[in-house]
Design a protein around this motif. Structure first.
Motif, PDB file in Angstrom:
ATOM      1  N   TYR A   1       0.832  -1.203   0.000  1.00 18.63           N
ATOM      2  CA  TYR A   1       0.000   0.000   0.000  1.00 18.63           C
ATOM      3  C   TYR A   1       0.866   1.253   0.000  1.00 18.63           C
ATOM      4  O   TYR A   1       0.570   2.227  -0.712  1.00 18.63           O
TER       5      TYR A   1
ATOM      6  N   SER B   1       0.464   3.794  -3.088  1.00 17.17           N
ATOM      7  CA  SER B   1      -0.081   5.110  -2.781  1.00 17.17           C
ATOM      8  C   SER B   1       0.897   6.220  -3.160  1.00 17.17           C
ATOM      9  O   SER B   1       0.489   7.266  -3.694  1.00 17.17           O
TER      10      SER B   1
ATOM     11  N   GLN C   1      -4.293  -3.975  -2.810  1.00 23.43           N
ATOM     12  CA  GLN C   1      -3.566  -2.807  -2.305  1.00 23.43           C
ATOM     13  C   GLN C   1      -3.470  -1.707  -3.356  1.00 23.43           C
ATOM     14  O   GLN C   1      -3.527  -0.515  -3.035  1.00 23.43           O
TER      15      GLN C   1
ATOM     16  N   LYS D   1      -6.849   0.033  -3.321  1.00 24.44           N
ATOM     17  CA  LYS D   1      -6.965   0.887  -2.137  1.00 24.44           C
ATOM     18  C   LYS D   1      -6.199   2.192  -2.308  1.00 24.44           C
ATOM     19  O   LYS D   1      -6.589   3.231  -1.772  1.00 24.44           O
ATOM     20  N   ALA D   2      -5.111   2.139  -3.059  1.00 23.53           N
ATOM     21  CA  ALA D   2      -4.290   3.336  -3.270  1.00 23.53           C
ATOM     22  C   ALA D   2      -4.882   4.282  -4.304  1.00 23.53           C
ATOM     23  O   ALA D   2      -4.353   5.380  -4.492  1.00 23.53           O
TER      24      ALA D   2
END
Length: 275
Positions: free
Chosen positions: A140, A144, A174, A177-178
């Motif tokens: 992550y 990100s 992941q 999510k980023a």
């Protein structure tokens, strides 16, 4: 003992000076690396006739960087192995090099890059090489910060070797999510040797994933383009990395006011250990 490199040692230890030089002097590895890099650049879908700044994640000794330069793009590379970067410096690969752990994030300003590629590096983040390593958190952190340093129309393409379906799910979860959209493109899915996984990530919203290459559908897909075939399409231009091409490029840079080495009888000549 497993033959997967990430099971043998952390990357900064596995790719020591001996391994770095072996990797860079193996013609088969070089050919495979070049093919996968060209495919990754194709999947970026960059606008044509424009020079772009690309990030090469896990750049190693600069093999992918050399391919990026063939496409006349600029690049910055980051890698955790100082030995690999040392070989890249010796080879004068033409990109800026940074020593860094991708699991600790990308140290670049927002919107710096027009795209990013990575060849055979992403799967290393699925391992916990230290007690402090948490693969989901490191993935992550990486995704990100990568999302932040890409422009809002950019793509990132990763060729990687997942060990199983759980690793693919871990990575894609992941990345989502980023803030990324996208998914996995599997070229030649029915071939044991030619099968390749590419994670194609997009920053500007969901779009249709590129079509995978297939040995059964050669008429409807874009094959890996060989370097010489690419040059045939560039009518009226010199073969890239030929002596005439290098001299012409140096002359353009002189006109731009850049410092360029003088031409000599060695200009454009292949040297031992360089590709």
């Amino acid at each position: 003992m497993s033959r997967r490199p990430e099971h043998l040692a952390p990357p900064e230890l596995f790719y020591d000076e001996t391994e770095a030089r072996k990797y860079t002097q193996n013609s088969r590895m070089i050919d495979i690396q070049n093919q996968m890099c060209r495919r990754a650049i194709e999947l970026l879908l960059l606008p044509e006739n424009t020079t772009h700044l690309l990030l090469d994640i896990g750049c190693g000794s600069g093999l992918s960087g050399s391919v990026i330069k063939e496409y006349e793009h600029e690049w910055i590379g980051i890698d955790i192995s100082s030995a690999m970067l040392g070989v890249a410096l010796e080879r004068e690969v033409g990109g800026d090099l940074i020593l860094g752990d991708m699991g600790q994030g990308m140290p670049f300003k927002a919107g710096t890059f027009d795209g990013a590629i990575s060849i055979s590096a992403l799967q290393w983040l699925c391992n916990a090489d230290k007690n402090s390593h948490d693969p989901p958190k490191r993935l992550y952190k990486f995704f990100s910060t990568l999302f932040s340093c890409l422009s809002r129309s950019a793509r990132a393409v990763f060729q990687f070797y997942p060990e199983n379906s759980e690793q693919i799910e871990l990575i894609t979860t992941q990345a989502t999510k980023a803030g990324f959209y996208g998914g996995v493109v599997v070229d030649f899915p029915n071939s044991t040797k030619a099968k390749k996984y590419f994670l194609v990530l997009m920053t500007g919203g969901a779009t249709v994933l590129p079509r995978a290459l297939s040995v059964n559908e050669t008429d409807s897909v874009v094959p890996y383009a060989s370097r010489r075939e690419q040059m045939k399409k560039a009518k009226g231009k010199y073969l890239k990395n030929s002596k005439d091409w290098i001299i012409e490029k140096k002359e353009r840079r002189r006109k731009q006011g850049k410092k360029v080495s003088e031409d000599s009888k060695y200009t454009g000549r292949r040297r031992c250990g360089r590709f």
